[in-house]
Scaffold this motif. Structure first.
Motif, PDB file in Angstrom:
ATOM      1  N   GLU A   3       0.865  -1.182   0.000  1.00  0.00           N
ATOM      2  CA  GLU A   3       0.000   0.000   0.000  1.00  0.00           C
ATOM      3  C   GLU A   3       0.902   1.232   0.000  1.00  0.00           C
ATOM      4  OE1 GLU A   3      -3.187   0.021  -0.346  1.00  0.00           O
ATOM      5  OE2 GLU A   3      -3.699  -2.054   0.107  1.00  0.00           O
ATOM      6  N   VAL A   4       0.755   2.067  -1.017  1.00  0.00           N
ATOM      7  CA  VAL A   4       1.610   3.242  -1.191  1.00  0.00           C
ATOM      8  C   VAL A   4       0.799   4.488  -0.842  1.00  0.00           C
ATOM      9  CG1 VAL A   4       3.042   4.547  -2.817  1.00  0.00           C
ATOM     10  CG2 VAL A   4       2.864   2.038  -3.027  1.00  0.00           C
ATOM     11  N   HIS A   5       1.359   5.285   0.085  1.00  0.00           N
ATOM     12  CA  HIS A   5       0.710   6.529   0.519  1.00  0.00           C
ATOM     13  C   HIS A   5       1.682   7.689   0.371  1.00  0.00           C
ATOM     14  CE1 HIS A   5      -1.769   3.503   2.539  1.00  0.00           C
ATOM     15  NE2 HIS A   5      -2.730   4.403   2.478  1.00  0.00           N
TER      16      HIS A   5
ATOM     17  N   GLU B 252      -2.457  10.218   1.916  1.00  0.00           N
ATOM     18  CA  GLU B 252      -3.370   9.858   0.826  1.00  0.00           C
ATOM     19  C   GLU B 252      -2.910   8.563   0.164  1.00  0.00           C
ATOM     20  OE1 GLU B 252      -4.893  11.494  -3.546  1.00  0.00           O
ATOM     21  OE2 GLU B 252      -3.495  12.715  -2.391  1.00  0.00           O
ATOM     22  N   HIS B 253      -3.861   7.654  -0.040  1.00  0.00           N
ATOM     23  CA  HIS B 253      -3.565   6.408  -0.746  1.00  0.00           C
ATOM     24  C   HIS B 253      -3.332   6.730  -2.218  1.00  0.00           C
ATOM     25  CE1 HIS B 253      -4.950   2.543  -2.703  1.00  0.00           C
ATOM     26  NE2 HIS B 253      -3.842   2.224  -2.079  1.00  0.00           N
ATOM     27  N   VAL B 254      -2.193   6.313  -2.746  1.00  0.00           N
ATOM     28  CA  VAL B 254      -1.833   6.587  -4.132  1.00  0.00           C
ATOM     29  C   VAL B 254      -2.048   5.362  -5.008  1.00  0.00           C
ATOM     30  CG1 VAL B 254       0.036   7.309  -5.689  1.00  0.00           C
ATOM     31  CG2 VAL B 254      -0.180   8.360  -3.426  1.00  0.00           C
ATOM     32  N   VAL B 255      -1.530   4.229  -4.576  1.00  0.00           N
ATOM     33  CA  VAL B 255      -1.597   3.017  -5.392  1.00  0.00           C
ATOM     34  C   VAL B 255      -1.420   1.792  -4.495  1.00  0.00           C
ATOM     35  CG1 VAL B 255       0.875   3.157  -5.957  1.00  0.00           C
ATOM     36  CG2 VAL B 255      -0.618   1.853  -7.454  1.00  0.00           C
ATOM     37  N   THR B 256      -2.010   0.699  -4.933  1.00  0.00           N
ATOM     38  CA  THR B 256      -1.750  -0.603  -4.316  1.00  0.00           C
ATOM     39  C   THR B 256      -1.042  -1.444  -5.359  1.00  0.00           C
ATOM     40  OG1 THR B 256      -3.733  -0.455  -2.948  1.00  0.00           O
ATOM     41  CG2 THR B 256      -2.781  -2.656  -3.245  1.00  0.00           C
ATOM     42  N   ALA B 257       0.029  -2.108  -4.923  1.00  0.00           N
ATOM     43  CA  ALA B 257       0.777  -2.987  -5.816  1.00  0.00           C
ATOM     44  C   ALA B 257       0.765  -4.391  -5.237  1.00  0.00           C
ATOM     45  CB  ALA B 257       2.218  -2.500  -5.956  1.00  0.00           C
ATOM     46  N   TRP B 258       0.530  -5.369  -6.111  1.00  0.00           N
ATOM     47  CA  TRP B 258       0.583  -6.771  -5.697  1.00  0.00           C
ATOM     48  C   TRP B 258       1.766  -7.421  -6.395  1.00  0.00           C
ATOM     49  CZ3 TRP B 258      -3.984  -4.271  -6.630  1.00  0.00           C
ATOM     50  CH2 TRP B 258      -4.915  -4.265  -5.588  1.00  0.00           C
ATOM     51  N   THR B 259       2.607  -8.068  -5.605  1.00  0.00           N
ATOM     52  CA  THR B 259       3.783  -8.756  -6.118  1.00  0.00           C
ATOM     53  C   THR B 259       3.648 -10.236  -5.801  1.00  0.00           C
ATOM     54  OG1 THR B 259       5.143  -6.790  -5.710  1.00  0.00           O
ATOM     55  CG2 THR B 259       6.312  -8.891  -5.987  1.00  0.00           C
ATOM     56  N   LYS B 260       3.787 -11.063  -6.822  1.00  0.00           N
ATOM     57  CA  LYS B 260       3.751 -12.514  -6.629  1.00  0.00           C
ATOM     58  C   LYS B 260       5.171 -13.040  -6.800  1.00  0.00           C
ATOM     59  CE  LYS B 260       0.330 -14.817  -8.376  1.00  0.00           C
ATOM     60  NZ  LYS B 260      -0.460 -15.207  -7.217  1.00  0.00           N
ATOM     61  N   LEU B 261       5.640 -13.722  -5.768  1.00  0.00           N
ATOM     62  CA  LEU B 261       6.959 -14.341  -5.808  1.00  0.00           C
ATOM     63  C   LEU B 261       6.797 -15.854  -5.742  1.00  0.00           C
ATOM     64  CD1 LEU B 261       8.816 -12.013  -3.277  1.00  0.00           C
ATOM     65  CD2 LEU B 261       8.767 -11.850  -5.775  1.00  0.00           C
ATOM     66  N   VAL B 262       7.615 -16.545  -6.515  1.00  0.00           N
ATOM     67  CA  VAL B 262       7.577 -18.009  -6.526  1.00  0.00           C
ATOM     68  C   VAL B 262       8.934 -18.511  -6.068  1.00  0.00           C
ATOM     69  CG1 VAL B 262       7.254 -20.079  -7.947  1.00  0.00           C
ATOM     70  CG2 VAL B 262       5.943 -17.971  -8.454  1.00  0.00           C
ATOM     71  N   ALA B 263       8.924 -19.264  -4.960  1.00  0.00           N
ATOM     72  CA  ALA B 263      10.153 -19.908  -4.482  1.00  0.00           C
ATOM     73  C   ALA B 263      10.136 -21.322  -5.050  1.00  0.00           C
ATOM     74  CB  ALA B 263      10.202 -19.908  -2.964  1.00  0.00           C
TER      75      ALA B 263
END
Length: 150
Positions: A126-128, A133-144
């Motif tokens: 969650e980027v503020h 103020e909330h600017v953007v939400t980023a979802w990161t998927k990592l695979v081990a």
């Protein structure tokens, strides 16, 4: 070894503020080959209703991925980063990132799954801005990737 499901929902403290600079935006736009004038020309950005140049949509990856580093380096999680590959990335914007923004990222583990011996970790950032103020939400998927059998 599968990652501990009890980490789902764990939130890490916000990062130190990252100040978005015009030059960083220009460099990023150039690196990804995006020539939109709103990324390099303040007047072009203002003509579109922005107070200054804006960043390309994927610009925040650099700060959200760095913030996710706190998650992957958590020794209690037990993730073997040498086996990690980036699986996916998504963004949901409230407004564009602008030059002069001072952004913080709060990372939360949204899910942990095992599939064919691979661990799949979804991290939400969650980027503020400095006003909260909330600017953007980023979802990161990592695979081990699963360890190879000896």
């Amino acid at each position: 070894m599968a990652l501990d499901q009890s980490f789902v929902g764990r939130t890490y403290p916000p990062t130190a503020p990252y100040e978005v600079g015009r030059e960083k935006i220009r460099e990023f736009a150039e690196a990804v080959g995006d020539t939109h004038p709103a990324y390099t020309d303040a007047e072009a950005a203002k003509a579109l209703g922005h107070p200054d140049v804006i960043a390309p949509p994927t610009f925040v990856f650099s700060i959200t991925f760095k913030a996710a580093g706190e998650v992957v380096q958590d020794p209690q999680l037990g993730l073997d980063y040498s086996r990690v590959v980036h699986g996916d990335q998504k963004f949901a914007y409230r407004r564009p990132v602008r030059a002069g923004d001072r952004l913080t990222v709060t990372s939360t583990i949204e899910s942990i799954k095992s599939l064919a011996g691979n661990d799949i970790l979804d991290i939400r950032g969650e980027v503020h801005d400095e006003a909260g103020e909330h600017v953007v939400t980023a979802w990161t998927k990592l695979v081990a990737r699963a360890a190879e059998e000896a």
